[in-house]
Scaffold this motif. Structure first.
Motif, PDB file in Angstrom:
ATOM      1  N   ILE A 122       0.884  -1.514   0.262  1.00 15.14           N
ATOM      2  CA  ILE A 122      -0.087   0.131  -0.159  1.00 15.14           C
ATOM      3  C   ILE A 122       1.286   1.049   0.099  1.00 15.14           C
ATOM      4  O   ILE A 122       0.605   1.905  -0.915  1.00 15.14           O
ATOM      5  N   SER A 123       1.452   0.971   0.789  1.00 14.31           N
ATOM      6  CA  SER A 123       2.872   2.108   0.721  1.00 14.31           C
ATOM      7  C   SER A 123       3.722   2.764  -0.628  1.00 14.31           C
ATOM      8  O   SER A 123       3.049   4.110  -0.820  1.00 14.31           O
ATOM      9  N   ARG A 124       3.407   1.592  -1.256  1.00 15.22           N
ATOM     10  CA  ARG A 124       4.513   1.580  -2.467  1.00 15.22           C
ATOM     11  C   ARG A 124       3.809   2.095  -3.624  1.00 15.22           C
ATOM     12  O   ARG A 124       4.208   3.393  -4.006  1.00 15.22           O
ATOM     13  N   VAL A 125       2.757   1.642  -3.741  1.00 14.81           N
ATOM     14  CA  VAL A 125       1.987   2.607  -4.232  1.00 14.81           C
ATOM     15  C   VAL A 125       1.100   4.096  -4.202  1.00 14.81           C
ATOM     16  O   VAL A 125       1.728   5.425  -5.035  1.00 14.81           O
ATOM     17  N   ILE A 126       1.035   4.496  -2.226  1.00 22.21           N
ATOM     18  CA  ILE A 126       1.063   5.347  -2.293  1.00 22.21           C
ATOM     19  C   ILE A 126       2.544   6.530  -3.032  1.00 22.21           C
ATOM     20  O   ILE A 126       1.662   7.504  -3.491  1.00 22.21           O
ATOM     21  N   GLY A 127       3.418   5.978  -2.500  1.00 22.22           N
ATOM     22  CA  GLY A 127       4.197   6.521  -2.785  1.00 22.22           C
ATOM     23  C   GLY A 127       4.990   6.673  -4.480  1.00 22.22           C
ATOM     24  O   GLY A 127       5.599   8.153  -4.697  1.00 22.22           O
ATOM     25  N   ALA A 128       4.556   5.774  -5.350  1.00 21.34           N
ATOM     26  CA  ALA A 128       4.651   5.956  -6.861  1.00 21.34           C
ATOM     27  C   ALA A 128       3.666   7.006  -7.287  1.00 21.34           C
ATOM     28  O   ALA A 128       3.595   7.034  -8.644  1.00 21.34           O
ATOM     29  N   VAL A 129       2.399   7.290  -6.881  1.00 20.18           N
ATOM     30  CA  VAL A 129       1.678   8.330  -7.685  1.00 20.18           C
ATOM     31  C   VAL A 129       2.566   9.655  -7.767  1.00 20.18           C
ATOM     32  O   VAL A 129       2.979  10.030  -6.541  1.00 20.18           O
ATOM     33  N   SER A 130       2.409  10.188  -8.567  1.00 22.01           N
ATOM     34  CA  SER A 130       2.572  11.805  -8.470  1.00 22.01           C
ATOM     35  C   SER A 130       1.311  12.675  -8.672  1.00 22.01           C
ATOM     36  O   SER A 130      -0.094  11.965  -8.938  1.00 22.01           O
ATOM     37  N   SER A 132       0.577  13.655 -11.712  1.00 18.72           N
ATOM     38  CA  SER A 132       0.025  13.772 -13.305  1.00 18.72           C
ATOM     39  C   SER A 132      -0.276  12.635 -13.945  1.00 18.72           C
ATOM     40  O   SER A 132      -0.444  11.720 -14.626  1.00 18.72           O
ATOM     41  N   GLY A 133       0.447  11.382 -13.028  1.00 17.07           N
ATOM     42  CA  GLY A 133       0.345  10.131 -12.923  1.00 17.07           C
ATOM     43  C   GLY A 133      -0.323   9.017 -11.453  1.00 17.07           C
ATOM     44  O   GLY A 133      -0.148   9.101 -10.581  1.00 17.07           O
ATOM     45  N   GLY A 134      -0.704   8.031 -12.373  1.00 15.07           N
ATOM     46  CA  GLY A 134      -0.971   6.669 -11.086  1.00 15.07           C
ATOM     47  C   GLY A 134      -0.163   5.589 -11.212  1.00 15.07           C
ATOM     48  O   GLY A 134       1.309   5.641 -11.548  1.00 15.07           O
ATOM     49  N   ALA A 135      -0.839   4.707 -10.655  1.00 15.61           N
ATOM     50  CA  ALA A 135       0.916   3.491 -10.091  1.00 15.61           C
ATOM     51  C   ALA A 135      -0.256   2.252 -10.113  1.00 15.61           C
ATOM     52  O   ALA A 135      -1.540   2.045  -9.497  1.00 15.61           O
ATOM     53  N   LEU A 136       0.400   1.745 -10.366  1.00 11.89           N
ATOM     54  CA  LEU A 136      -0.097  -0.001 -10.042  1.00 11.89           C
ATOM     55  C   LEU A 136       1.055  -1.163 -10.114  1.00 11.89           C
ATOM     56  O   LEU A 136       2.593  -1.251 -10.717  1.00 11.89           O
ATOM     57  N   PRO A 137       0.671  -1.593  -9.184  1.00  4.70           N
ATOM     58  CA  PRO A 137       1.526  -2.749  -8.424  1.00  4.70           C
ATOM     59  C   PRO A 137       1.812  -3.925  -9.311  1.00  4.70           C
ATOM     60  O   PRO A 137       0.338  -4.282 -10.172  1.00  4.70           O
ATOM     61  N   ALA A 138       2.356  -4.639 -10.261  1.00  2.00           N
ATOM     62  CA  ALA A 138       2.674  -5.653 -11.142  1.00  2.00           C
ATOM     63  C   ALA A 138       4.033  -6.985 -11.221  1.00  2.00           C
ATOM     64  O   ALA A 138       4.807  -6.278 -10.245  1.00  2.00           O
ATOM     65  N   ILE A 139       3.389  -7.778 -11.319  1.00  2.00           N
ATOM     66  CA  ILE A 139       4.343  -9.312 -11.038  1.00  2.00           C
ATOM     67  C   ILE A 139       5.195  -9.478 -12.333  1.00  2.00           C
ATOM     68  O   ILE A 139       4.237  -9.386 -13.517  1.00  2.00           O
ATOM     69  N   ALA A 140       5.984  -9.910 -12.924  1.00  2.00           N
ATOM     70  CA  ALA A 140       6.593  -9.260 -14.332  1.00  2.00           C
ATOM     71  C   ALA A 140       5.781 -11.963 -14.100  1.00  2.00           C
ATOM     72  O   ALA A 140       6.413 -12.084 -13.501  1.00  2.00           O
ATOM     73  N   PRO A 172      -4.350  10.060  -9.301  1.00  2.00           N
ATOM     74  CA  PRO A 172      -4.405  11.520  -8.188  1.00  2.00           C
ATOM     75  C   PRO A 172      -6.502  11.295  -8.554  1.00  2.00           C
ATOM     76  O   PRO A 172      -7.045  11.097  -9.619  1.00  2.00           O
ATOM     77  N   PHE A 173      -6.987  12.283  -7.466  1.00  2.00           N
ATOM     78  CA  PHE A 173      -8.154  11.644  -7.634  1.00  2.00           C
ATOM     79  C   PHE A 173      -9.317  12.196  -8.446  1.00  2.00           C
ATOM     80  O   PHE A 173      -9.895  12.106  -8.881  1.00  2.00           O
ATOM     81  N   GLU A 174      -8.945  12.875  -8.726  1.00  2.00           N
ATOM     82  CA  GLU A 174      -9.325  14.148 -10.086  1.00  2.00           C
ATOM     83  C   GLU A 174      -9.220  13.316 -11.057  1.00  2.00           C
ATOM     84  O   GLU A 174     -10.478  13.638 -12.101  1.00  2.00           O
ATOM     85  N   LEU A 175      -8.098  12.954 -11.679  1.00  2.00           N
ATOM     86  CA  LEU A 175      -7.872  12.593 -13.421  1.00  2.00           C
ATOM     87  C   LEU A 175      -8.673  11.335 -12.890  1.00  2.00           C
ATOM     88  O   LEU A 175      -9.092  10.808 -14.200  1.00  2.00           O
ATOM     89  N   ILE A 176      -8.207  10.930 -11.980  1.00  2.00           N
ATOM     90  CA  ILE A 176      -9.683   9.618 -12.063  1.00  2.00           C
ATOM     91  C   ILE A 176     -10.437   9.301 -12.481  1.00  2.00           C
ATOM     92  O   ILE A 176     -10.986   8.935 -12.803  1.00  2.00           O
ATOM     93  N   LEU A 177     -11.640  10.421 -11.641  1.00  2.00           N
ATOM     94  CA  LEU A 177     -12.886  10.307 -11.504  1.00  2.00           C
ATOM     95  C   LEU A 177     -13.034  11.163 -13.355  1.00  2.00           C
ATOM     96  O   LEU A 177     -13.807  10.484 -13.764  1.00  2.00           O
ATOM     97  N   ASP A 178     -12.122  12.173 -13.538  1.00  2.00           N
ATOM     98  CA  ASP A 178     -12.816  12.063 -14.823  1.00  2.00           C
ATOM     99  C   ASP A 178     -12.095  11.082 -16.178  1.00  2.00           C
ATOM    100  O   ASP A 178     -12.521  11.540 -17.115  1.00  2.00           O
ATOM    101  N   VAL A 205       1.122   5.455 -15.878  1.00  2.00           N
ATOM    102  CA  VAL A 205       0.738   4.721 -14.867  1.00  2.00           C
ATOM    103  C   VAL A 205       2.369   4.181 -14.366  1.00  2.00           C
ATOM    104  O   VAL A 205       2.907   3.505 -15.173  1.00  2.00           O
ATOM    105  N   ALA A 206       2.667   4.250 -13.714  1.00  2.00           N
ATOM    106  CA  ALA A 206       3.778   3.851 -13.325  1.00  2.00           C
ATOM    107  C   ALA A 206       3.492   1.719 -12.905  1.00  2.00           C
ATOM    108  O   ALA A 206       2.900   2.106 -11.872  1.00  2.00           O
ATOM    109  N   LEU A 207       5.095   1.765 -13.303  1.00  2.00           N
ATOM    110  CA  LEU A 207       4.807   0.277 -12.349  1.00  2.00           C
ATOM    111  C   LEU A 207       5.664  -0.298 -11.357  1.00  2.00           C
ATOM    112  O   LEU A 207       6.671   0.476 -11.227  1.00  2.00           O
ATOM    113  N   VAL A 208       4.689  -0.844 -10.113  1.00  2.00           N
ATOM    114  CA  VAL A 208       5.608  -0.644  -8.989  1.00  2.00           C
ATOM    115  C   VAL A 208       5.634  -2.105  -8.566  1.00  2.00           C
ATOM    116  O   VAL A 208       4.796  -3.435  -8.262  1.00  2.00           O
TER     117      VAL A 208
END
Length: 398
Positions: A122-130, A132-140, A172-178, A205-208
């Protein structure tokens, strides 16, 4: 992004058809371990210090179940219930719109049936949100991928750069709501997750790094495996410790038997059996770990069959009683208290005799000795005493 208010939307409105029917209802209400899947998911977010509020998007038919769960949760965080829709996309949109009146800076969107999400993820995803962009946890993707047609493998797909997406996905809330509003109005084909809506809307969307344990419970087998995993994890290791004490009088004689070893001495220990105080104390210590009384209950001195009996009989019986109760002896420790004879030359033999009798490794046996500094009956060489401690694990320790 600095200090931000962060909200979480937990999507839990599905019917879980692939998991099959169950008296508990849809899969998010199935119990794994001792609690429902969704309750465990909520606990993960409710326990995270950065989450200000939680919205649970649930099926209208589940409001009664949800109310009971939230009451049991006893969470200090604000948790709101929002009605879900016919698809996951609609459900998430409903959750976002419900937050719009008191909009957070960041929103995390998480599947209610991913109960093993960690605080670190949860903390990694929060830290990767900018901004202008989102964050997505992913496994190769680790496996070789094949494309098939009519049941036949027709192509091997290059897996480099391919990832399996997880949640929570942060934005970012406003971006994803729009983006959700636009997708609802402009797209006929539903999106499978929120990162795909963000991509469609041009939001990077950044990969974490995701976590292998952060699995989505989809099938009945998934739920059964999770249940077994939690029962193994939650099971308390039942370690019990017992103490024993024994003393016997010294009388004229030519030897004493201590911890199964005969030692030449100018005195002997008086008792109905061979009066081995070390074995007697240890027998009581073992019996104490399963509430099985004491040595006198099993081998009363009034019974003539035990007259002069070697005390390894008593210790072996205690071992048998412990084993039948589901115990595994982990450690045996005996302290002998006497002015004489000298114990040190016989300590190894004593430890070996105890280890053999109990069926444990030598390193799990300790024998110590001390004098009583010429004080009391021990100091006057009127008797020998022993104190024993045994540690036993009960239950399945495989």
């Amino acid at each position: 992004m600095g200090a931000n208010t962060i909200a979480a939307i937990i999507v839990a409105s599905g019917r879980g058809a692939r998991a099959g029917s169950h008296p508990d209802g849809p899969k998010q209400f199935r119990r794994i371990g001792d609690r429902a899947v969704l309750q465990r998911t909520l606990e993960a977010f409710a326990g995270h210090g950065d989450i200000a509020s939680i919205s649970v998007v649930a099926h209208p038919e589940d409001r009664e179940r949800m109310a009971a769960m939230l009451a049991a949760l006893a969470c200090e965080r604000r948790i709101d219930l929002v009605d879900g829709g016919a698809t996951r996309q609609i459900s998430v949109h409903n959750g976002l719109e419900a937050l719009a009146g008191n909009a957070p800076d960041i929103v995390l969107i998480h599947d209610g049936v991913r109960p093993f999400v960690s605080a670190d993820l949860i903390s990694r995803v929060i830290g990767a949100v900018s901004p202008s962009g989102g964050a997505l946890p992913a496994i190769a993707v680790p496996d070789t991928l094949k494309r098939g047609s009519d049941g036949v493998c027709v192509e091997t797909v290059d897996r480099s750069g391919l990832f399996a997406a997880q949640t929570p996905q942060g934005f970012p809330f406003e971006l994803i709501l729009d983006a959700h509003r636009r997708a609802q109005a402009e797209q006929d084909t539903p999106f499978t997750d929120d990162a795909s809506i963000a991509e469609w809307a041009g939001i990077p969307v950044a990969l974490v790094e995701g976590e292998p344990d952060n699995i989505k419970l989809t099938t009945a087998r998934d739920l059964d495996l999770a249940d077994r995993r939690l029962k193994e994890t939650d099971r308390m290791i039942d370690v019990r410790t017992g103490n024993g004490y024994d003393v016997h009088q010294l009388v004229p004689g030519d030897h004493v038997t201590l911890c199964g070893v005969r030692i030449d001495h100018d005195q002997a220990l008086s008792g109905h059996s061979d009066a081995d105080v070390g074995y007697h104390a240890l027998t009581d210590a073992l019996l104490a770990t399963c509430g099985a009384g004491d040595i006198g209950d099993h081998f009363p001195p009034s019974d003539p069959q035990w007259k002069g009996a070697p005390s390894h009989i008593f210790l072996s019986k205690a071992r048998e009683i412990v084993s039948q109760a589901g115990g595994r002896i982990m450690n045996a420790d005996i302290s002998l208290i006497c002015e004489a004879p000298k114990i040190a030359p016989h300590r190894t033999a004593m430890r070996q005799a105890i280890a053999e009798c109990l069926g444990i490794d030598l390193e799990r046996v300790s024998v110590k000795a001390t004098t009583n500094e010429t004080i009391g009956f021990v100091g006057r060489r009127e008797g020998i005493a022993a104190i024993a401690t045994a540690s036993v694990v009960y239950g399945d320790v495989s």
